[in-house]
Design a protein around this motif. Structure first.
Motif, PDB file in Angstrom:
ATOM      1  N   THR A 129       0.844  -1.185   0.000  1.00  0.00           N
ATOM      2  CA  THR A 129       0.000   0.000   0.000  1.00  0.00           C
ATOM      3  C   THR A 129       0.886   1.245   0.000  1.00  0.00           C
ATOM      4  OG1 THR A 129      -0.109   0.068   2.415  1.00  0.00           O
ATOM      5  CG2 THR A 129      -1.873  -1.135   1.288  1.00  0.00           C
ATOM      6  N   ALA A 130       0.308   2.352  -0.373  1.00  0.00           N
ATOM      7  CA  ALA A 130       1.041   3.614  -0.384  1.00  0.00           C
ATOM      8  C   ALA A 130       1.036   4.212   1.020  1.00  0.00           C
ATOM      9  CB  ALA A 130       0.402   4.580  -1.368  1.00  0.00           C
ATOM     10  N   ASP A 131       2.161   4.789   1.427  1.00  0.00           N
ATOM     11  CA  ASP A 131       2.268   5.485   2.708  1.00  0.00           C
ATOM     12  C   ASP A 131       1.809   6.917   2.477  1.00  0.00           C
ATOM     13  OD1 ASP A 131       2.930   6.688   5.082  1.00  0.00           O
ATOM     14  OD2 ASP A 131       4.992   5.938   5.145  1.00  0.00           O
ATOM     15  N   LYS A 132       0.501   7.139   2.575  1.00  0.00           N
ATOM     16  CA  LYS A 132      -0.083   8.436   2.224  1.00  0.00           C
ATOM     17  C   LYS A 132       0.359   9.551   3.157  1.00  0.00           C
ATOM     18  CE  LYS A 132      -4.061   6.812  -0.361  1.00  0.00           C
ATOM     19  NZ  LYS A 132      -5.514   6.875  -0.518  1.00  0.00           N
ATOM     20  N   LYS A 133       0.604   9.258   4.425  1.00  0.00           N
ATOM     21  CA  LYS A 133       1.067  10.298   5.350  1.00  0.00           C
ATOM     22  C   LYS A 133       2.434  10.819   4.931  1.00  0.00           C
ATOM     23  CE  LYS A 133      -1.469   8.909   9.487  1.00  0.00           C
ATOM     24  NZ  LYS A 133      -1.379   8.450  10.872  1.00  0.00           N
ATOM     25  N   GLU A 134       3.328   9.904   4.623  1.00  0.00           N
ATOM     26  CA  GLU A 134       4.676  10.301   4.200  1.00  0.00           C
ATOM     27  C   GLU A 134       4.632  10.993   2.839  1.00  0.00           C
ATOM     28  OE1 GLU A 134       8.463  11.113   4.930  1.00  0.00           O
ATOM     29  OE2 GLU A 134       7.112  10.125   6.340  1.00  0.00           O
ATOM     30  N   LEU A 139       5.110  15.754  -0.705  1.00  0.00           N
ATOM     31  CA  LEU A 139       4.471  16.577  -1.737  1.00  0.00           C
ATOM     32  C   LEU A 139       4.192  17.987  -1.228  1.00  0.00           C
ATOM     33  CD1 LEU A 139       2.001  13.931  -3.189  1.00  0.00           C
ATOM     34  CD2 LEU A 139       4.034  14.830  -4.316  1.00  0.00           C
ATOM     35  N   LYS A 140       3.819  18.099   0.037  1.00  0.00           N
ATOM     36  CA  LYS A 140       3.526  19.411   0.628  1.00  0.00           C
ATOM     37  C   LYS A 140       4.787  20.274   0.650  1.00  0.00           C
ATOM     38  CE  LYS A 140       0.309  21.912   2.479  1.00  0.00           C
ATOM     39  NZ  LYS A 140      -0.778  22.418   1.681  1.00  0.00           N
ATOM     40  N   ASN A 141       5.949  19.637   0.774  1.00  0.00           N
ATOM     41  CA  ASN A 141       7.228  20.361   0.776  1.00  0.00           C
ATOM     42  C   ASN A 141       7.726  20.692  -0.626  1.00  0.00           C
ATOM     43  OD1 ASN A 141       7.502  20.524   3.561  1.00  0.00           O
ATOM     44  ND2 ASN A 141       8.470  18.508   3.687  1.00  0.00           N
ATOM     45  N   GLY A 142       6.897  20.403  -1.634  1.00  0.00           N
ATOM     46  CA  GLY A 142       7.239  20.794  -2.997  1.00  0.00           C
ATOM     47  C   GLY A 142       7.982  19.756  -3.814  1.00  0.00           C
ATOM     48  N   GLN A 143       8.278  18.612  -3.235  1.00  0.00           N
ATOM     49  CA  GLN A 143       8.961  17.570  -3.992  1.00  0.00           C
ATOM     50  C   GLN A 143       7.963  16.854  -4.892  1.00  0.00           C
ATOM     51  OE1 GLN A 143      10.567  15.568  -0.460  1.00  0.00           O
ATOM     52  NE2 GLN A 143      12.601  15.828  -1.375  1.00  0.00           N
ATOM     53  N   GLU A 144       8.459  16.329  -5.997  1.00  0.00           N
ATOM     54  CA  GLU A 144       7.605  15.565  -6.907  1.00  0.00           C
ATOM     55  C   GLU A 144       7.877  14.079  -6.733  1.00  0.00           C
ATOM     56  OE1 GLU A 144       7.492  16.777 -10.977  1.00  0.00           O
ATOM     57  OE2 GLU A 144       7.387  18.909 -10.469  1.00  0.00           O
ATOM     58  N   VAL A 145       6.809  13.306  -6.800  1.00  0.00           N
ATOM     59  CA  VAL A 145       6.916  11.854  -6.710  1.00  0.00           C
ATOM     60  C   VAL A 145       6.143  11.285  -7.893  1.00  0.00           C
ATOM     61  CG1 VAL A 145       6.393   9.807  -5.330  1.00  0.00           C
ATOM     62  CG2 VAL A 145       7.017  11.952  -4.180  1.00  0.00           C
ATOM     63  N   PRO A 146       6.782  10.458  -8.716  1.00  0.00           N
ATOM     64  CA  PRO A 146       6.083   9.893  -9.878  1.00  0.00           C
ATOM     65  C   PRO A 146       4.871   9.069  -9.446  1.00  0.00           C
ATOM     66  CG  PRO A 146       8.446   9.424  -9.991  1.00  0.00           C
ATOM     67  CD  PRO A 146       8.168  10.021  -8.632  1.00  0.00           C
ATOM     68  N   GLY A 147       3.760   9.262 -10.165  1.00  0.00           N
ATOM     69  CA  GLY A 147       2.564   8.456  -9.935  1.00  0.00           C
ATOM     70  C   GLY A 147       1.661   8.962  -8.831  1.00  0.00           C
ATOM     71  N   HIS A 149      -0.042  12.791  -6.846  1.00  0.00           N
ATOM     72  CA  HIS A 149      -0.161  14.246  -6.784  1.00  0.00           C
ATOM     73  C   HIS A 149      -1.129  14.622  -5.666  1.00  0.00           C
ATOM     74  CE1 HIS A 149      -3.766  13.235  -9.134  1.00  0.00           C
ATOM     75  NE2 HIS A 149      -4.268  14.386  -8.690  1.00  0.00           N
ATOM     76  N   LEU A 150      -1.080  15.872  -5.252  1.00  0.00           N
ATOM     77  CA  LEU A 150      -2.032  16.381  -4.272  1.00  0.00           C
ATOM     78  C   LEU A 150      -3.246  16.926  -5.007  1.00  0.00           C
ATOM     79  CD1 LEU A 150       0.195  18.321  -1.697  1.00  0.00           C
ATOM     80  CD2 LEU A 150      -0.940  16.124  -1.394  1.00  0.00           C
ATOM     81  N   LYS A 151      -4.414  16.666  -4.486  1.00  0.00           N
ATOM     82  CA  LYS A 151      -5.661  17.167  -5.053  1.00  0.00           C
ATOM     83  C   LYS A 151      -6.305  18.075  -4.019  1.00  0.00           C
ATOM     84  CE  LYS A 151     -10.232  15.627  -6.507  1.00  0.00           C
ATOM     85  NZ  LYS A 151     -11.131  14.495  -6.571  1.00  0.00           N
ATOM     86  N   LEU A 152      -6.675  19.272  -4.432  1.00  0.00           N
ATOM     87  CA  LEU A 152      -7.339  20.185  -3.510  1.00  0.00           C
ATOM     88  C   LEU A 152      -8.609  19.548  -2.979  1.00  0.00           C
ATOM     89  CD1 LEU A 152      -6.981  23.673  -5.264  1.00  0.00           C
ATOM     90  CD2 LEU A 152      -5.725  22.793  -3.289  1.00  0.00           C
ATOM     91  N   ASN A 153      -8.857  19.771  -1.713  1.00  0.00           N
ATOM     92  CA  ASN A 153      -9.997  19.162  -1.053  1.00  0.00           C
ATOM     93  C   ASN A 153     -10.782  20.279  -0.369  1.00  0.00           C
ATOM     94  OD1 ASN A 153     -11.765  17.412   0.162  1.00  0.00           O
ATOM     95  ND2 ASN A 153     -10.311  16.621   1.645  1.00  0.00           N
ATOM     96  N   ARG A 154     -11.732  20.835  -1.094  1.00  0.00           N
ATOM     97  CA  ARG A 154     -12.533  21.948  -0.568  1.00  0.00           C
ATOM     98  C   ARG A 154     -13.957  21.491  -0.325  1.00  0.00           C
ATOM     99  NH1 ARG A 154     -11.522  26.944  -0.559  1.00  0.00           N
ATOM    100  NH2 ARG A 154     -13.481  27.618  -1.490  1.00  0.00           N
TER     101      ARG A 154
END
Length: 159
Positions: A129-134, A139-147, A149-154
């Motif tokens: 499974t993906a470690d979504k917390k990590e 991603l919040k710190n601006g790094q990119e990870v292949p596969g 992305h962050l999606k706005l949640n409003r």
């Protein structure tokens, strides 16, 4: 439209289950009402849906428990009938409404103690499974990870 007709339009819309999200938005847009009244009716609808979901969740749990109880009860009743027939040495019994026959089925494997089981008979299952917390931190710190992305949640809070 008067106030009664507008309120009825929202109630009629609640009853429909044939609207996809786009049709729903178009239908809501077509209701000629003030923004405040329209959004107030939508908030009412959301609260009603939440209450229905809570009720359904509780009902599902109750029904699952009742189902499990009846399955277990049937199993115990079946064991009892078989034991009564076996104790009497009866292979087949004809009653007014049923024909009861004892029968041998494939034997069940019962593991009494997994710790005592030799390793050759144990299975290990792993799940990736993906470690979504990590991932969120990275991603919040601006790094990119292949596969990923962050999606706005409003959303809108209803009070």
């Amino acid at each position: 439209m008067n106030l009664f007709e507008l309120n009825q339009a929202y109630r009629d819309l609640e009853e429909r289950d044939d609207l996809d999200p786009e049709m729903l938005a178009d239908t809501l847009d077509s209701i000629n009402d003030t923004r405040e009244i329209k959004l107030d009716n939508i908030a009412y609808w959301i609260e009603k849906n939440k209450a229905t979901v809570e009720w359904a969740t509780k009902k599902i749990k109750e029904l699952q428990e009742a189902k499990k109880y009846m399955i277990n009860q049937n199993s115990k009743l079946q064991e009892y009938m078989t034991q009564v027939l076996d104790d009497a040495g009866i292979k087949q019994l004809l009653t007014k409404n049923h024909i009861l026959r004892t029968r041998n089925y494939k034997a069940k494997v019962v593991v009494d103690n997994l710790d005592k089981l030799p390793e050759e008979f144990k299975q290990t299952k792993t799940e990736v499974t993906a470690d979504k917390k990590e991932l969120y931190k990275v991603l919040k710190n601006g790094q990119e990870v292949p596969g990923v992305h962050l999606k706005l949640n409003r959303g809108t809070v209803i009070k």
